[in-house]
Write an enzyme that holds these catalytic residues in place. Structure first.
Site, mmCIF file in Angstrom:
data_model
loop_
_atom_site.group_PDB
_atom_site.id
_atom_site.type_symbol
_atom_site.label_atom_id
_atom_site.label_comp_id
_atom_site.label_asym_id
_atom_site.label_seq_id
_atom_site.Cartn_x
_atom_site.Cartn_y
_atom_site.Cartn_z
ATOM 1 N N PHE A 364 0.808 -1.218 0.000
ATOM 2 C CA PHE A 364 0.000 0.000 0.000
ATOM 3 C C PHE A 364 0.841 1.268 0.000
ATOM 4 C CE2 PHE A 364 -1.129 -0.811 4.807
ATOM 5 C CZ PHE A 364 0.176 -0.598 5.174
ATOM 6 N N GLU A 365 0.172 2.393 -0.246
ATOM 7 C CA GLU A 365 0.819 3.698 -0.481
ATOM 8 C C GLU A 365 1.790 3.630 -1.652
ATOM 9 O OE1 GLU A 365 -0.061 6.435 0.597
ATOM 10 O OE2 GLU A 365 -1.232 5.974 2.384
ATOM 11 N N GLY A 366 1.415 2.865 -2.661
ATOM 12 C CA GLY A 366 2.266 2.681 -3.837
ATOM 13 C C GLY A 366 3.126 1.446 -3.648
#
Length: 381
Positions: A364-366
């Site tokens: 997550f978050e890229g």
């Protein structure tokens, strides 16, 4: 083991001490029960808000802590070392406050920001959709102005919302026009007619804080809840990504530190062939590599945070920090299970949970593949 930190002010040192006290009192005794039962820790985020830990990176004039980002991230790391799900939700809350703080009008900030920063309203971030994860420009959830123009009608599905169904507000991104420049940001209320949430995802880890989908079936959002101009949504979303990546880097570092501490404690107590296992070179070197990985992860996120605090570009450094820290967390937690041997594979010790929790940090978050893309493009320039 408490981390020996280099902090910029005595006030920051006091804040870290307060965080450790609260985390040891409120988080550590509850984490195993709630994670095993997959139950939400009711009242815990209100406690963190009352202590001032949910608005640290924002100005004091709106109820925030006015702290440098390097201090906020180290607070986040301390929380993650006790309870990763709570730390991640705290990072997401900070991210969800960003659109209002950075792009809202004075009237909007005065109306909503104090309650958000003081923890009365805990936030969620609603950008991703079932078919649009890393490709944020592919959003299809629609926001259409009503005939009177005083509201937007929201229709569509969102996915992967931390605190879904529990948050008091959501930073919602929806399409107001075709194309990549047709996405708009809204400060959506936590409850509205026509807004429903799916069952919590059945995750490998971080089970005490729900991650859900959301279905918007013509729900109305007042026009004064639009943040920024129509079509400015992607700019708003992308402006916060680097900060969000640093939040996850700090969470991953705290998780890795917890795994290292557990492994060291076990290695100092367990004996084989008449010696503590920490004294066997093969294991001692493994622990040394784990410690080096944790220290390196911390150094990368602090470097990026200090650049941010100085007003310098930090996008590449944020991606390096997210990549380095989350890969380190995956390796360190896996090695911690190895140090404990068969016991590490059981739920009698927390390292198996740390290992499960570490995996999502790389996603997550890229994803870390996206971080490599960001870094390689910076090199190409």
């Amino acid at each position: 083991m408490d981390v020996d930190r280099l902090l910029p002010t005595p006030e920051a040192a006091d804040l870290i001490a307060l965080t450790r006290e609260i985390a040891d009192k409120e988080l550590s005794p509850r984490v195993d029960e709630h994670e095993a039962a997959e139950t939400y820790p009711e009242g815990l985020f209100a406690t963190l808000g009352e202590a001032g830990l949910l608005g640290l990176a924002y100005p004091e004039e709106f109820g925030g802590g006015g702290q440098p980002y390097e201090v906020y991230l180290q607070v986040l790391e301390e929380l993650a070392a006790r309870w990763a799900a709570v730390a991640v939700a705290t990072s997401v809350h900070t991210l969800a406050c960003h659109p209002l703080h950075s792009f809202g009008t004075s009237e909007q900030k005065e109306r909503w920001l104090p309650a958000m920063l003081e923890g009365e309203l805990v936030g969620g971030y609603s950008l991703s959709e079932p078919q649009a994860g890393s490709d944020a420009a592919a959003l299809s959830c629609k926001a259409e102005r009503t005939e009177r123009g005083d509201a937007y009608r929201i229709t569509g599905n969102k996915a992967w919302i931390t605190h879904g169904g529990k948050a008091g507000f959501y930073a919602l991104f929806a399409r107001t026009a075709p194309g990549g420049h047709g996405i708009t940001c809204f400060l959506a209320p936590g409850a509205a007619d026509g807004l429903t949430f799916g069952k919590p995802e059945r995750k490998m880890g971080l089970q005490a804080v729900p991650t859900t989908s959301a279905h918007w079936d013509g729900a109305l959002i007042d026009a004064d809840r639009r943040i920024g101009a129509e079509g400015q949504g992607l700019q708003i979303a992308f402006s916060a990504l680097d900060c969000g990546r640093l939040g996850i880097a700090a969470c991953a570092t705290g998780l890795a530190q917890a795994a290292l501490d557990a492994a060291v404690a076990y290695a100092n107590e367990r004996t084989t062939f008449g010696r503590r296992i920490v004294d066997h070179q093969g294991l001692g070197f493994l622990l040394a590599d784990m410690a080096a990985a944790v220290d390196s992860a911390r150094a990368t996120y602090l470097d990026a945070a200090r650049r941010r605090d100085l007003g310098r570009p930090f996008s590449r450094q944020a991606s390096v920090a997210k990549l380095t820290a989350t890969d380190a967390a995956m390796k360190v937690t896996t090695d911690a299970v190895q140090v404990l041997g068969g016991y590490g594979y059981t739920r009698d010790f927390p390292v198996e949970r740390y290992m499960r929790e570490a995996k999502i940090m790389q996603i997550f978050e890229g994803t870390n593949q996206i971080q490599r893309l960001v870094i390689s493009r910076s090199l190409a320039r």
